[in-house]
Design a protein around this motif. Structure first.
Motif, PDB file in Angstrom:
ATOM      1  N   LEU A   1       0.831  -1.201   0.000  1.00 56.64           N
ATOM      2  CA  LEU A   1       0.000   0.000   0.000  1.00 56.64           C
ATOM      3  C   LEU A   1       0.868   1.255   0.000  1.00 56.64           C
ATOM      4  CD1 LEU A   1      -2.853   1.354   0.415  1.00 56.64           C
ATOM      5  CD2 LEU A   1      -2.381   1.189   2.844  1.00 56.64           C
ATOM      6  N   VAL A   2       1.899   1.283   0.831  1.00 54.50           N
ATOM      7  CA  VAL A   2       2.793   2.435   0.901  1.00 54.50           C
ATOM      8  C   VAL A   2       3.523   2.625  -0.427  1.00 54.50           C
ATOM      9  CG1 VAL A   2       4.896   3.322   2.005  1.00 54.50           C
ATOM     10  CG2 VAL A   2       3.066   2.358   3.401  1.00 54.50           C
ATOM     11  N   LEU A   3       4.061   1.542  -0.980  1.00 54.79           N
ATOM     12  CA  LEU A   3       4.809   1.645  -2.234  1.00 54.79           C
ATOM     13  C   LEU A   3       3.915   2.069  -3.398  1.00 54.79           C
ATOM     14  CD1 LEU A   3       7.136  -1.479  -1.909  1.00 54.79           C
ATOM     15  CD2 LEU A   3       7.732   0.941  -1.578  1.00 54.79           C
ATOM     16  N   VAL A   4       2.720   1.503  -3.491  1.00 51.63           N
ATOM     17  CA  VAL A   4       1.792   1.869  -4.561  1.00 51.63           C
ATOM     18  C   VAL A   4       1.385   3.335  -4.420  1.00 51.63           C
ATOM     19  CG1 VAL A   4      -0.569   1.478  -5.416  1.00 51.63           C
ATOM     20  CG2 VAL A   4       0.945  -0.458  -5.014  1.00 51.63           C
ATOM     21  N   THR A   5       1.165   3.788  -3.197  1.00 53.54           N
ATOM     22  CA  THR A   5       0.783   5.190  -2.976  1.00 53.54           C
ATOM     23  C   THR A   5       1.925   6.128  -3.344  1.00 53.54           C
ATOM     24  OG1 THR A   5      -0.734   4.535  -1.223  1.00 53.54           O
ATOM     25  CG2 THR A   5      -0.063   6.838  -1.270  1.00 53.54           C
TER      26      THR A   5
ATOM     27  N   VAL B   1      -7.021   8.506  -2.010  1.00 53.77           N
ATOM     28  CA  VAL B   1      -7.459   9.119  -3.266  1.00 53.77           C
ATOM     29  C   VAL B   1      -7.205  10.621  -3.224  1.00 53.77           C
ATOM     30  CG1 VAL B   1      -9.529   9.712  -4.609  1.00 53.77           C
ATOM     31  CG2 VAL B   1      -9.117   7.355  -3.935  1.00 53.77           C
ATOM     32  N   THR B   2      -7.476  11.243  -2.087  1.00 56.46           N
ATOM     33  CA  THR B   2      -7.280  12.679  -1.939  1.00 56.46           C
ATOM     34  C   THR B   2      -5.791  13.027  -1.867  1.00 56.46           C
ATOM     35  OG1 THR B   2      -9.398  12.889  -0.824  1.00 56.46           O
ATOM     36  CG2 THR B   2      -7.826  14.664  -0.471  1.00 56.46           C
ATOM     37  N   LEU B   3      -4.985  12.158  -1.303  1.00 62.75           N
ATOM     38  CA  LEU B   3      -3.553  12.403  -1.169  1.00 62.75           C
ATOM     39  C   LEU B   3      -2.866  12.485  -2.527  1.00 62.75           C
ATOM     40  CD1 LEU B   3      -1.048  12.539   0.734  1.00 62.75           C
ATOM     41  CD2 LEU B   3      -0.950  10.053   0.559  1.00 62.75           C
TER      42      LEU B   3
ATOM     43  N   ALA C   1     -11.545  13.182  -2.921  1.00 55.64           N
ATOM     44  CA  ALA C   1     -12.787  12.575  -2.447  1.00 55.64           C
ATOM     45  C   ALA C   1     -13.580  13.667  -1.742  1.00 55.64           C
ATOM     46  CB  ALA C   1     -12.493  11.414  -1.512  1.00 55.64           C
ATOM     47  N   ILE C   2     -14.812  13.910  -2.201  1.00 56.52           N
ATOM     48  CA  ILE C   2     -15.588  15.002  -1.618  1.00 56.52           C
ATOM     49  C   ILE C   2     -16.769  14.524  -0.784  1.00 56.52           C
ATOM     50  CG2 ILE C   2     -14.898  16.747  -3.288  1.00 56.52           C
ATOM     51  CD1 ILE C   2     -17.438  16.212  -4.834  1.00 56.52           C
TER      52      ILE C   2
ATOM     53  N   LEU D   1     -17.663   9.819  -3.703  1.00 56.02           N
ATOM     54  CA  LEU D   1     -17.878  10.864  -4.689  1.00 56.02           C
ATOM     55  C   LEU D   1     -16.532  11.552  -4.850  1.00 56.02           C
ATOM     56  CD1 LEU D   1     -20.459  11.630  -6.165  1.00 56.02           C
ATOM     57  CD2 LEU D   1     -20.792  13.458  -4.521  1.00 56.02           C
ATOM     58  N   VAL D   2     -15.994  11.543  -6.073  1.00 56.78           N
ATOM     59  CA  VAL D   2     -14.625  11.988  -6.308  1.00 56.78           C
ATOM     60  C   VAL D   2     -14.597  13.089  -7.364  1.00 56.78           C
ATOM     61  CG1 VAL D   2     -12.316  11.237  -7.042  1.00 56.78           C
ATOM     62  CG2 VAL D   2     -13.767   9.680  -5.745  1.00 56.78           C
TER      63      VAL D   2
END
Length: 176
Positions: free
Chosen positions: A67-71, A117-119, A125-126, A134-135
């Protein structure tokens, strides 16, 4: 909606995590700092009980590392993509707000997915609900770009499920 009951309990994952934070704050990697970190972590968990979060008990370090690497990779690639869009001022960009159906209806999984997603630049993401996000998407000039943005959100959720998902949540990945 009924709130889960709070009860004093100590989680192994939370204790280790809090002890590591304690050692980082003290800037000391020693047996004494680790012991005090464990003591403080246990006291925190007893003094400030939290509701049960089953996803924390199914934490998988390899999945979290992925997860960290993909992000981080997503941050790198998306930063260049957004910069290229901004520099190409002659080419208009169309933004869109899309609804993405998630596999899991877990609040924990939804929140972590929304945060990631927001990072990553290019999407925010709203709003969120049980099993959907909702993005706001930066580049939605074509239907393919919208489908790609939706696929990225679902891929982020899949990575989160592999790191934190319960066995039932991970089974949802096999269905797709």
């Amino acid at each position: 909606m009924q709130r889960p009951a709070l009860r004093a309990r100590a989680s192994v994952v939370a204790t280790i995590g809090l002890a590591l934070i304690w050692m980082m704050l003290w800037g000391e990697l020693s047996l004494g700092a680790a012991l005090w970190g464990v003591i403080v972590a246990l006291l925190i968990q007893i003094a400030f009980p939290l509701p049960e979060v089953p996803e924390l008990e199914s934490f998988r370090p390899i999945g979290f590392l992925r997860l960290v690497l993909v992000t981080l990779w997503g941050l790198l690639i998306s930063s260049f993509q957004v910069a290229a869009q901004v520099v190409a001022f002659w080419r208009p960009t169309r933004n869109a707000i899309i609804r993405v159906e998630l596999r899991s209806d877990s609040t924990f999984i939804t929140v972590i997915t929304a945060e990631l997603v927001t990072l990553v630049p290019g999407s925010v993401a709203i709003d969120a609900g049980a099993g959907w996000l909702l993005v706001h998407v930066f580049d939605a000039s074509t239907d393919a770009a919208i489908d790609s943005a939706r696929a990225k959100v679902r891929a982020t959720e899949a990575t989160v499920l592999r790191a934190f998902g319960t066995p039932e949540d991970r089974a949802l990945l096999e269905v797709d």
